[in-house]
Scaffold this active site. Structure first.
Site, PDB file in Angstrom:
ATOM      1  N   SER A 199      53.530  50.551  50.763  1.00 47.62           N
ATOM      2  CA  SER A 199      53.221  49.994  52.077  1.00 47.62           C
ATOM      3  C   SER A 199      54.446  49.403  52.764  1.00 47.62           C
ATOM      4  O   SER A 199      54.680  49.629  53.952  1.00 47.62           O
ATOM      5  CB  SER A 199      52.138  48.930  51.936  1.00 47.62           C
ATOM      6  OG  SER A 199      50.961  49.484  51.380  1.00 47.62           O
ATOM      7  N   CYS A 253      49.110  49.973  46.320  1.00 46.79           N
ATOM      8  CA  CYS A 253      47.909  49.683  47.107  1.00 46.79           C
ATOM      9  C   CYS A 253      47.044  50.917  47.303  1.00 46.79           C
ATOM     10  O   CYS A 253      45.847  50.899  47.044  1.00 46.79           O
ATOM     11  CB  CYS A 253      48.298  49.088  48.459  1.00 46.79           C
ATOM     12  SG  CYS A 253      46.864  48.713  49.494  1.00 46.79           S
ATOM     13  N   CYS A 256      44.703  48.267  45.767  1.00 43.98           N
ATOM     14  CA  CYS A 256      43.704  47.760  46.725  1.00 43.98           C
ATOM     15  C   CYS A 256      42.645  48.781  47.118  1.00 43.98           C
ATOM     16  O   CYS A 256      41.444  48.482  47.071  1.00 43.98           O
ATOM     17  CB  CYS A 256      44.393  47.285  48.009  1.00 43.98           C
ATOM     18  SG  CYS A 256      45.990  46.501  47.787  1.00 43.98           S
ATOM     19  N   LYS A 312      40.436  50.202  44.176  1.00 42.34           N
ATOM     20  CA  LYS A 312      39.702  49.045  43.655  1.00 42.34           C
ATOM     21  C   LYS A 312      38.534  48.685  44.568  1.00 42.34           C
ATOM     22  O   LYS A 312      37.409  48.448  44.094  1.00 42.34           O
ATOM     23  CB  LYS A 312      40.649  47.858  43.530  1.00 42.34           C
ATOM     24  CG  LYS A 312      39.996  46.530  43.222  1.00 42.34           C
ATOM     25  CD  LYS A 312      41.007  45.406  43.345  1.00 42.34           C
ATOM     26  CE  LYS A 312      41.423  45.199  44.798  1.00 42.34           C
ATOM     27  NZ  LYS A 312      42.417  44.116  44.954  1.00 42.34           N
ATOM     28  N   TYR A 314      43.022  37.856  39.152  1.00 41.43           N
ATOM     29  CA  TYR A 314      42.146  38.569  40.080  1.00 41.43           C
ATOM     30  C   TYR A 314      41.937  40.025  39.673  1.00 41.43           C
ATOM     31  O   TYR A 314      40.850  40.581  39.869  1.00 41.43           O
ATOM     32  CB  TYR A 314      42.677  38.458  41.511  1.00 41.43           C
ATOM     33  CG  TYR A 314      43.884  39.282  41.833  1.00 41.43           C
ATOM     34  CD1 TYR A 314      43.757  40.556  42.361  1.00 41.43           C
ATOM     35  CD2 TYR A 314      45.178  38.804  41.612  1.00 41.43           C
ATOM     36  CE1 TYR A 314      44.862  41.334  42.657  1.00 41.43           C
ATOM     37  CE2 TYR A 314      46.282  39.560  41.904  1.00 41.43           C
ATOM     38  CZ  TYR A 314      46.133  40.822  42.424  1.00 41.43           C
ATOM     39  OH  TYR A 314      47.232  41.588  42.702  1.00 41.43           O
ATOM     40  N   GLU A 335      38.117  41.371  38.930  1.00 41.45           N
ATOM     41  CA  GLU A 335      37.632  42.456  39.789  1.00 41.45           C
ATOM     42  C   GLU A 335      37.136  43.629  38.955  1.00 41.45           C
ATOM     43  O   GLU A 335      36.048  44.167  39.199  1.00 41.45           O
ATOM     44  CB  GLU A 335      38.743  42.902  40.743  1.00 41.45           C
ATOM     45  CG  GLU A 335      39.016  41.896  41.850  1.00 41.45           C
ATOM     46  CD  GLU A 335      40.233  42.236  42.686  1.00 41.45           C
ATOM     47  OE1 GLU A 335      40.324  41.713  43.810  1.00 41.45           O
ATOM     48  OE2 GLU A 335      41.102  43.013  42.222  1.00 41.45           O
ATOM     49  N   THR A 372      49.741  43.211  49.801  1.00 44.44           N
ATOM     50  CA  THR A 372      50.113  44.370  50.620  1.00 44.44           C
ATOM     51  C   THR A 372      50.455  44.004  52.069  1.00 44.44           C
ATOM     52  O   THR A 372      51.478  44.452  52.590  1.00 44.44           O
ATOM     53  CB  THR A 372      48.980  45.416  50.587  1.00 44.44           C
ATOM     54  OG1 THR A 372      48.843  45.908  49.255  1.00 44.44           O
ATOM     55  CG2 THR A 372      49.287  46.577  51.519  1.00 44.44           C
ATOM     56  N   ALA A 402      41.826  37.731  49.539  1.00 51.22           N
ATOM     57  CA  ALA A 402      40.481  37.899  48.986  1.00 51.22           C
ATOM     58  C   ALA A 402      40.558  38.399  47.558  1.00 51.22           C
ATOM     59  O   ALA A 402      41.513  39.080  47.169  1.00 51.22           O
ATOM     60  CB  ALA A 402      39.673  38.882  49.838  1.00 51.22           C
ATOM     61  N   HIS A 452      23.474  32.244  64.334  1.00 58.57           N
ATOM     62  CA  HIS A 452      22.351  32.078  63.416  1.00 58.57           C
ATOM     63  C   HIS A 452      21.431  33.290  63.458  1.00 58.57           C
ATOM     64  O   HIS A 452      21.187  33.850  64.535  1.00 58.57           O
ATOM     65  CB  HIS A 452      21.556  30.825  63.823  1.00 58.57           C
ATOM     66  CG  HIS A 452      20.400  30.539  62.939  1.00 58.57           C
ATOM     67  ND1 HIS A 452      20.536  30.006  61.681  1.00 58.57           N
ATOM     68  CD2 HIS A 452      19.065  30.728  63.132  1.00 58.57           C
ATOM     69  CE1 HIS A 452      19.351  29.859  61.137  1.00 58.57           C
ATOM     70  NE2 HIS A 452      18.430  30.302  61.993  1.00 58.57           N
ATOM     71  N   GLU A 466      27.788  30.574  59.502  1.00 55.06           N
ATOM     72  CA  GLU A 466      27.494  29.425  60.362  1.00 55.06           C
ATOM     73  C   GLU A 466      27.699  28.101  59.625  1.00 55.06           C
ATOM     74  O   GLU A 466      27.938  27.056  60.248  1.00 55.06           O
ATOM     75  CB  GLU A 466      26.073  29.510  60.910  1.00 55.06           C
ATOM     76  CG  GLU A 466      24.980  29.317  59.879  1.00 55.06           C
ATOM     77  CD  GLU A 466      23.589  29.419  60.515  1.00 55.06           C
ATOM     78  OE1 GLU A 466      23.258  28.562  61.351  1.00 55.06           O
ATOM     79  OE2 GLU A 466      22.853  30.370  60.155  1.00 55.06           O
TER      80      GLU A 466
END
Length: 462
Positions: free
Chosen positions: A15, A43, A48, A51, A181, A185, A314, A344, A439, A444
């Protein structure tokens, strides 16, 4: 005759390297990119993208089960075909790899399928072709490689995250070593696809460095999915037998598995690149040492992405590659800002996070306010699933600025991306409170958490 064969030679078509090549080409630079494996880097090929595709595949198991609570029924139990998933993944990453190549070539660059090694400050050797190429600038963007630790008898029978995507047979009994991670994962993925998963690690909890509420919430979620933990225990020996792999652990216990996946992190991919012979300084972990502009100690050699071991994500590599090209070939002055980068963890449940954890904030700021929400999402009320969504805001109690936002639950990564804008803009808790809620949504809660759940004040002693 030109002084150099090319203006820019990029080692690594991931990347960061591809973005640098494209932007440099757009400025009129003559560019060559060399890649020894597959175009697209970690990636696209082994990280990424595949995965996330596998995470999507695994979550259908929950979706099929949840559908019953909403009136759906299936005449037959859904079945999973590992080989079809592997082939579908391969089709997609091949498409993306082709797009990466077209991106470089479309900007006038030349892509070479070869290992490349640095000879000196302005020379790179294409090992497959046995020829040298001279360049005004050299960019190292080779990323990282899996770290296989601990070094134990029988480690040759284990696999890394490079191989796990393309296993010939689905592992019914899988041991994953690691608590970061990558490990969580894959544990989530294979458990939901039908494997009996054991997660072994040196630590007492998963995801060191993440916020404690997120760590604990994810651990509970993984246990609920049937994943077995071996905390404070690592493999001491792996023995290949007729029925699979027999593993002896450091606590003396044993277990039988079809595969052992070592997911204990990644290290900078600098071995054998000729960097040290060329005079490029590396740190103790083997990462290329660079300044804020990605320059090494050799003026003509730069490095971006995971190979520098700064912030191994990445989007960061892409931003660094872009900034490099802008600075060197576009005459700009850009120093990449790596603060408050949203990220994330694509486990199930998912984690999205940006900014400081509670622990980090309490070490830096005099007064820290904490706002938490822990609730059962609306979808789970009919599905019967016992999922929990956890949200947390870390706030400077003096200025009211939101220092960090952390989410565990469905689409947490999507929410973290948008929260990243607010945190980067130094939004206050009052700004969050003044924002009207959407909502009914899980998100929220981020703008309706009005009750402070904790306040921490430093004691100042003379």
């Amino acid at each position: 005759m030109a002084e150099y064969d090319v203006d820019l030679f990029v080692i690594g078509a991931g990347s960061g390297g591809v973005r640098a090549a494209r932007i440099a080409g757009g400025y009129g630079a003559k560019v060559m990119v060399a890649e020894e494996f597959r175009i697209g880097g970690t990636c696209v090929i082994r990280g990424c993208v595949p995965k996330k595709l596998y995470a999507y595949a695994s979550r259908f198991a929950d979706d099929f089960e949840d559908a019953k609570g909403f009136g759906w029924s299936f005449p037959e139990k859904p079945t999973f075909d590992w080989h079809k998933l592997v082939q579908a993944k391969e089709t997609e990453i091949s498409r993306l790899s082709s797009l990466y190549r077209k991106g470089v070539e479309g900007s006038g660059g030349v892509m070479v399928q070869s290992r490349a090694e640095v000879v000196d400050a302005h020379t790179v050797r294409l090992m497959h072709e046995g020829r040298n190429v001279t360049a005004k600038y050299i960019l190292v963007a080779t990323g990282g490689s899996p770290t296989l630790v601990p070094p134990i008898p029988g480690m040759e029978h284990a696999i890394s995250s490079n191989e796990v995507f393309d296993l010939k047979e689905f592992p019914r009994r899988l041991l994953i070593v690691g608590g970061g991670y990558i490990a969580v994962e894959f544990a989530s993925v294979f458990a939901r696809l039908g494997a009996k998963v054991t997660l072994a690690m040196r630590a007492e909890n998963v995801l060191r460095g993440f916020d404690e509420d997120m760590r604990n919430g994810l651990r509970d979620g993984l246990e609920h999915a049937g994943i077995h933990f071996r905390f404070c225990a690592l493999p001491a020996k792996i023995e290949k037998l007729s029925h699979g792999l027999d593993v002896t652990f450091t606590d003396g216990s044993t277990g039988d598995y079809d595969q052992v996946l070592v997911a204990t992190g990644r290290h900078p991919h600098t071995h054998g690149l000729g960097l040290e012979k060329a005079g490029v300084e590396l740190n103790r972990s083997g990462a290329v040492k660079v300044d804020g502009y990605s320059r090494t100690n050799i003026p003509s050699i730069y490095a971006v992405g995971d190979v520098t071991h700064r912030l191994n994500l990445t989007p960061v590599a892409v931003r660094e590659g872009h900034a490099f090209a802008d600075n060197v070939f576009g005459g700009k002055d850009i120093n990449v800002d790596r603060d408050d980068v949203a990220t994330a963890v694509f486990s199930t449940p998912e984690i999205g996070t940006v900014g400081l954890t509670e622990t980090q904030a309490r070490e830096i700021f005099d007064v820290v306010d904490i706002y938490r929400a822990n609730f059962r999402p609306l979808k789970s009320t009919l599905s019967g699933r016992q999922d929990r969504t956890i949200m947390k805001l870390v706030v400077d109690g003096t200025s009211d600025r939101v220092l960090g936002a952390h989410i565990l639950g469905h689409d947490a990564g999507e929410m973290a991306q948008l929260l990243g804008v607010a945190v980067k803009m130094r939004a206050t808790k009052a700004d969050f409170d003044a924002t009207m809620a959407v909502h009914p949504t899980a998100a929220e809660e981020l703008v309706t958490m009005r009750t402070r759940t904790a306040r921490y004040e430093k004691e100042h002693r003379l």
